[in-house]
Design an enzyme around this catalytic site. Structure first.
Site, PDB file in Angstrom:
ATOM      1  N   SER A 121     -21.660  27.606  24.923  1.00  0.00           N
ATOM      2  CA  SER A 121     -21.506  28.872  25.642  1.00  0.00           C
ATOM      3  C   SER A 121     -21.371  28.649  27.145  1.00  0.00           C
ATOM      4  O   SER A 121     -21.608  27.545  27.654  1.00  0.00           O
ATOM      5  CB  SER A 121     -22.698  29.799  25.376  1.00  0.00           C
ATOM      6  OG  SER A 121     -23.808  29.438  26.186  1.00  0.00           O
ATOM      7  N   THR A 122     -21.042  29.725  27.823  1.00  0.00           N
ATOM      8  CA  THR A 122     -20.925  29.679  29.283  1.00  0.00           C
ATOM      9  C   THR A 122     -22.266  29.417  29.958  1.00  0.00           C
ATOM     10  O   THR A 122     -22.314  29.020  31.130  1.00  0.00           O
ATOM     11  CB  THR A 122     -20.326  31.014  29.795  1.00  0.00           C
ATOM     12  OG1 THR A 122     -19.998  30.899  31.173  1.00  0.00           O
ATOM     13  CG2 THR A 122     -21.296  32.166  29.598  1.00  0.00           C
ATOM     14  N   LYS A 123     -23.351  29.617  29.245  1.00  0.00           N
ATOM     15  CA  LYS A 123     -24.682  29.422  29.821  1.00  0.00           C
ATOM     16  C   LYS A 123     -24.983  27.950  30.121  1.00  0.00           C
ATOM     17  O   LYS A 123     -25.946  27.658  30.839  1.00  0.00           O
ATOM     18  CB  LYS A 123     -25.752  29.991  28.889  1.00  0.00           C
ATOM     19  CG  LYS A 123     -25.680  31.501  28.727  1.00  0.00           C
ATOM     20  CD  LYS A 123     -25.876  32.235  30.055  1.00  0.00           C
ATOM     21  CE  LYS A 123     -25.927  33.744  29.854  1.00  0.00           C
ATOM     22  NZ  LYS A 123     -26.124  34.472  31.136  1.00  0.00           N
ATOM     23  N   ASP A 124     -24.174  27.040  29.605  1.00  0.00           N
ATOM     24  CA  ASP A 124     -24.331  25.629  29.972  1.00  0.00           C
ATOM     25  C   ASP A 124     -24.216  25.442  31.479  1.00  0.00           C
ATOM     26  O   ASP A 124     -24.944  24.645  32.083  1.00  0.00           O
ATOM     27  CB  ASP A 124     -23.257  24.772  29.292  1.00  0.00           C
ATOM     28  CG  ASP A 124     -23.554  24.512  27.831  1.00  0.00           C
ATOM     29  OD1 ASP A 124     -24.520  25.089  27.308  1.00  0.00           O
ATOM     30  OD2 ASP A 124     -22.815  23.726  27.207  1.00  0.00           O
ATOM     31  N   ALA A 149     -27.507  26.687  33.080  1.00  0.00           N
ATOM     32  CA  ALA A 149     -28.631  25.770  32.834  1.00  0.00           C
ATOM     33  C   ALA A 149     -28.528  24.543  33.732  1.00  0.00           C
ATOM     34  O   ALA A 149     -29.510  24.119  34.346  1.00  0.00           O
ATOM     35  CB  ALA A 149     -28.652  25.360  31.363  1.00  0.00           C
TER      36      ALA A 149
END
Length: 439
Positions: A113-116, A119
């Site tokens: 996901s784009t949340k990589d 993070a």
């Protein structure tokens, strides 16, 4: 008798002489033609060389040396795989609207996901500020509905940390399963309002404090400045930590500009923490003054009214109307009923907002599987509905960019579960083959 033998020997002698003559003649002809055995061998080698040369020239016509691109660089660990995701043209949506509808395939990040990006940015920032020290066994705490937790758990392992994830107990089951496989400690809690001390974000913050040290993003102490090597508890705080916004301002926005060569008329995407929309909008608007930026919001979220009327309000907030303690939608990952620090960074950079229903999101996901073989998650479906609506509003010939935040693989037990959707009062169609469902 003697005469007969003499006659026979005469014939044998004549035959032998003729044989020797023809042998010598043939050898002479070969030598004359080839220049001798040495010359013959030389010509044979030359011919083989010429054949190889000819094959090589033929291959050269079809095989070119690779150009030096980012993808040809050997990256160092999973962090090197984050970002630089492809931009794809969604053919069916583009053909149906007459616009170029482009989607950045964020589900191809290593954590899915784009949340990589978020993070990695939050951890890098914490390490620069001496809040975290790689490899010392510190623990990263976060409150999340799934994707940010998965990305943090992945990066925690890569950097030698532990991950403690607090999440609502009503999110898709496979999210918590992924977290556990990544070695994270998962704490599930009942969904409650943000004003409740046991709301999942509030509880994650408290768990970090209880761990023994207040390591909120941006905080510092003498020990942190000295780069303490003992274990700490770090509350990542994706909603308020501006490393979230920064990740998209420094990577996602520039990538979109480069991939489209600056040919973008509209950006359309949802917001949860607000970091993606704010970072991308603020970067691109500085370079493209005529760019239009649209928030696309699921039902039950207050951001639509915040952008349209500067009032954070959703009709489901009215007493007796809300079905869930969180945002009243089957969509996970976007929509919120409070103003975050990251979303505040988008002030002045969002031109308008669109409301998308759950039914539209469900139908869009099924449509894209049918037409494109594209298996997307719920927030990606919301983004695509918004992109089509804006394409129709702007008219043919425009270029609209959105994000495919994650795939459908982490939404199997909810958004892709027909029984669950029917229980939520939604219609699940066997095949969706046109865009008539978009109002």
């Amino acid at each position: 008798m003697l005469e007969s033998l003499t006659e026979k020997n005469k014939h044998i002698a004549i035959g032998a002489a003729l044989g020797i003559f023809f042998t010598l003649s043939t050898t002479a002809i070969v030598l004359a033609t080839t220049g001798g055995s040495k010359r013959f061998a030389s010509n044979s080698t030359h011919n083989r060389s010429r054949r190889r040369s000819s094959i090589g020239e033929s291959i050269d016509k079809f095989i070119a040396l690779p150009k030096s691109e980012h993808s040809s660089v050997i990256c160092d660990g999973v962090a090197g795989l984050i970002g630089n995701t492809p931009m794809m043209r969604i053919k069916s949506l583009s053909d149906a609207t007459g616009c170029e509808i482009l989607a950045k395939a964020e589900f191809l990040n290593p954590g899915g996901s784009t949340k990589d990006r978020v993070a990695l940015s939050m951890i890098n920032t914490a390490e620069r500020e001496k809040i975290l020290t790689p490899g010392n066994g510190s623990t990263i705490f976060e409150g999340t509905v799934g994707s940010t937790g998965i990305s943090l758990a992945m990066m925690a392992k890569a950097r030698g940390y532990n991950a403690w994830i607090v999440m609502p107990d009503d999110v898709a089951l496979e999210k918590s399963q992924l977290l556990e496989k990544l070695g994270a400690h998962v704490e599930k809690v009942r969904p409650v309002s943000i004003v409740d001390k046991n709301q999942f974000v509030n509880l994650a913050k408290r768990r970090a404090l209880e761990f023994g040290k207040n390591s909120e993003a941006g905080s510092s102490s003498s020990e942190e400045e000295e780069g303490s090597s003992h274990k700490t508890g770090f509350f990542a705080d994706q909603f308020e930590n501006l490393a979230n916004f920064d990740a998209h301002f420094t990577t996602t926005g520039p990538e979109i500009y480069k991939q489209t060569k600056g040919n973008v008329d509209a950006i359309v995407m949802g917001a949860g923490t607000g970091g993606t929309l704010a970072g991308v909008a603020k970067y691109l608007k500085a370079l493209l003054p005529d760019l239009r930026t649209y928030l696309v919001d699921p039902q039950g979220s207050g951001l639509f009214n915040k952008v349209k009327y500067n009032i954070m309000y959703s009709p489901t907030e009215k007493e007796g109307k809300r079905k869930r303690h969180q945002v009243d939608t089957v969509v996970e990952g976007v929509g919120i009923n409070r103003l975050t620090r990251n979303f505040s960074m988008s002030e002045g950079f969002i031109d308008d907002a669109i409301r998308v229903t759950d039914q539209e999101a469900v139908d869009m996901a099924r449509y894209l599987v049918n037409k494109e073989g594209l298996f997307i998650g719920s927030s990606s479906a919301v983004n695509c509905v918004g992109a089509v609506r804006i394409a129709r509003e702007l008219g043919p010939g425009h270029t609209i960019v959105t994000l495919l935040c994650d795939s459908g693989h982490r939404h199997l037990t909810k958004f892709w579960n027909d029984e669950y959707l029917v229980n939520q009062g939604l219609e699940v169609k066997a095949v969706v083959d046109n865009l008539d469902f978009i109002v």
